[in-house]
Motif scaffolding. Structure first.
Motif, PDB file in Angstrom:
ATOM      1  N   VAL A 194      -1.526  -5.088  -8.815  1.00 57.69           N
ATOM      2  CA  VAL A 194      -0.863  -4.156  -7.789  1.00 57.69           C
ATOM      3  C   VAL A 194      -1.596  -4.155  -6.427  1.00 57.69           C
ATOM      4  O   VAL A 194      -2.849  -4.431  -6.726  1.00 57.69           O
ATOM      5  CB  VAL A 194      -0.733  -2.567  -8.172  1.00 57.69           C
ATOM      6  CG1 VAL A 194       0.314  -2.271  -9.551  1.00 57.69           C
ATOM      7  CG2 VAL A 194      -1.902  -1.918  -8.455  1.00 57.69           C
ATOM      8  N   LEU A 195      -0.963  -3.967  -5.374  1.00 60.27           N
ATOM      9  CA  LEU A 195      -1.628  -4.147  -4.123  1.00 60.27           C
ATOM     10  C   LEU A 195      -1.918  -2.514  -3.903  1.00 60.27           C
ATOM     11  O   LEU A 195      -0.964  -1.815  -3.529  1.00 60.27           O
ATOM     12  CB  LEU A 195      -0.645  -4.632  -3.160  1.00 60.27           C
ATOM     13  CG  LEU A 195      -0.611  -6.222  -3.040  1.00 60.27           C
ATOM     14  CD1 LEU A 195       0.626  -6.746  -1.948  1.00 60.27           C
ATOM     15  CD2 LEU A 195      -1.829  -7.050  -3.006  1.00 60.27           C
ATOM     16  N   CYS A 226      -3.073  -1.322  -1.392  1.00 63.87           N
ATOM     17  CA  CYS A 226      -2.740  -1.010  -0.078  1.00 63.87           C
ATOM     18  C   CYS A 226      -1.366  -0.596   0.110  1.00 63.87           C
ATOM     19  O   CYS A 226      -0.560   0.313   1.265  1.00 63.87           O
ATOM     20  CB  CYS A 226      -3.169  -1.932   0.927  1.00 63.87           C
ATOM     21  SG  CYS A 226      -2.306  -3.386   0.640  1.00 63.87           S
ATOM     22  N   GLN A 227      -0.387  -0.943  -0.846  1.00 63.97           N
ATOM     23  CA  GLN A 227       0.971  -0.683  -0.805  1.00 63.97           C
ATOM     24  C   GLN A 227       1.627   0.257  -1.836  1.00 63.97           C
ATOM     25  O   GLN A 227       2.611   0.964  -1.602  1.00 63.97           O
ATOM     26  CB  GLN A 227       1.571  -2.041  -0.993  1.00 63.97           C
ATOM     27  CG  GLN A 227       1.379  -3.005   0.152  1.00 63.97           C
ATOM     28  CD  GLN A 227       1.788  -2.581   1.352  1.00 63.97           C
ATOM     29  OE1 GLN A 227       2.966  -2.004   1.598  1.00 63.97           O
ATOM     30  NE2 GLN A 227       1.271  -3.025   2.537  1.00 63.97           N
ATOM     31  N   ALA A 228       0.742   0.299  -2.846  1.00 61.22           N
ATOM     32  CA  ALA A 228       1.260   1.089  -4.172  1.00 61.22           C
ATOM     33  C   ALA A 228       1.217   2.696  -3.795  1.00 61.22           C
ATOM     34  O   ALA A 228       0.520   2.960  -3.122  1.00 61.22           O
ATOM     35  CB  ALA A 228       0.691   0.599  -5.306  1.00 61.22           C
ATOM     36  N   ARG A 229       2.327   3.408  -4.547  1.00 67.30           N
ATOM     37  CA  ARG A 229       2.182   5.081  -4.333  1.00 67.30           C
ATOM     38  C   ARG A 229       1.763   5.483  -5.807  1.00 67.30           C
ATOM     39  O   ARG A 229       2.739   5.211  -6.676  1.00 67.30           O
ATOM     40  CB  ARG A 229       3.320   5.388  -3.627  1.00 67.30           C
ATOM     41  CG  ARG A 229       3.595   5.009  -2.164  1.00 67.30           C
ATOM     42  CD  ARG A 229       4.912   5.654  -1.788  1.00 67.30           C
ATOM     43  NE  ARG A 229       5.084   5.249  -0.315  1.00 67.30           N
ATOM     44  CZ  ARG A 229       5.901   5.993   0.454  1.00 67.30           C
ATOM     45  NH1 ARG A 229       6.914   6.812  -0.010  1.00 67.30           N
ATOM     46  NH2 ARG A 229       6.078   5.351   1.938  1.00 67.30           N
TER      47      ARG A 229
END
Length: 275
Positions: free
Chosen positions: A11-12, A14-17
């Protein structure tokens, strides 16, 4: 993200929630944290077309500015419209030395086309850096396998030059994969480096060979050549730089051969194309 990364469940951050409480374990890299990221002007001091689609650029920095980096790191060239193109330094860091970049001509590439079609020596550029965590881990004495694809040679060359300058007491085996013999644009230089140092081995690999029989070296994909030379990678470190497909293949096939995933360090080169 590449298909291989998605399949592994990467996963990234900086983008994943997160959907629940999570605990993140991070490895701190003190070496790179000590280096200051700067925005600097530079001048193109030298241009050399070393292959049909590779240009070596030398960039001269202002005499009043100090620019520190680790061998293997990269900079972002910033164009007038704000677009950025990333290139790794191909030479080891030395005070007052120019930066060496290897630029491959990408069809319709906004920056690379400018380099090949209209750029001239003494042109001014602007860059920011250094960036990246691709550098030799000095806390290890494991034999290092260096895997370069195309102009992925650039940071590998810098890393190797720095290690030899520092007399790092470990062995290095460089595999350089390209399509055809003409793409080995620094073949003589790398071969001379290997011949001058007992702890360096060099294996060029061609993915496309003709029926003339003139090439007697390794052929096929570069990661396959590594596997032909090493049945067991459990005691090694691997430093790989090249296109995403090469990096994915290395991760998928080196780890089953015993490579510790924490001992695989890589920098994935992706070409940016602008219409």
């Amino acid at each position: 993200m590449s298909e291989g990364e998605l399949r592994r469940g990467d996963v990234l951050l900086c983008q994943a929630r997160p959907l629940s409480n999570v605990e993140i374990e991070a490895t701190e890299l003190a070496a790179s944290a000590e280096i200051q990221i700067k925005m600097l002007p530079c001048r193109v001091s030298r241009m050399e077309k070393v292959a049909h689609d590779v240009m070596v650029l030398n960039l001269k920095l202002p005499a009043s500015q100090r620019f520190d980096y680790l061998a293997g790191q990269y900079i972002d060239i910033i164009m007038r419209d704000g677009r950025r193109r990333s290139f790794s330094m191909a030479n080891r860091p030395q005070p007052g030395q120019e930066l060496e970049l290897h630029v491959r001509h990408v069809p319709n590439g906004y920056f690379s086309s400018r380099v090949f079609d209209s750029m001239k020596e003494k042109d001014l550029l602007r860059f920011q850096g250094p960036f990246g965590t691709f550098f030799l881990r000095e806390d290890s004495d494991r034999p290092a396998i260096l895997v370069a694809g195309g102009t992925g040679l650039a940071p590998i060359k810098a890393l190797l030059e720095q290690a030899l300058h520092n007399a790092v007491p470990r062995t290095f085996h460089l595999f350089w994969g390209v399509r055809q013999r003409r793409d080995l644009y620094f073949h003589d230089l790398v071969q001379a480096l290997a011949e001058a140092h007992d702890n360096v081995t060099y294996t060029p690999v061609l993915s496309e060979t003709d029926a003339s029989g003139e090439w007697s070296g390794e052929s096929g994909f570069v990661h396959e050549a590594v596997l032909r030379h090493y049945d067991d990678l459990s005691s090694h470190e691997v430093y790989a730089c090249g296109p995403p497909v090469m990096i994915d293949a290395a991760r998928e096939q080196f780890i089953p051969r015993g490579l510790d995933p924490e001992r695989l360090f890589y920098d994935s080169f992706e070409s940016a194309v602008d219409d």
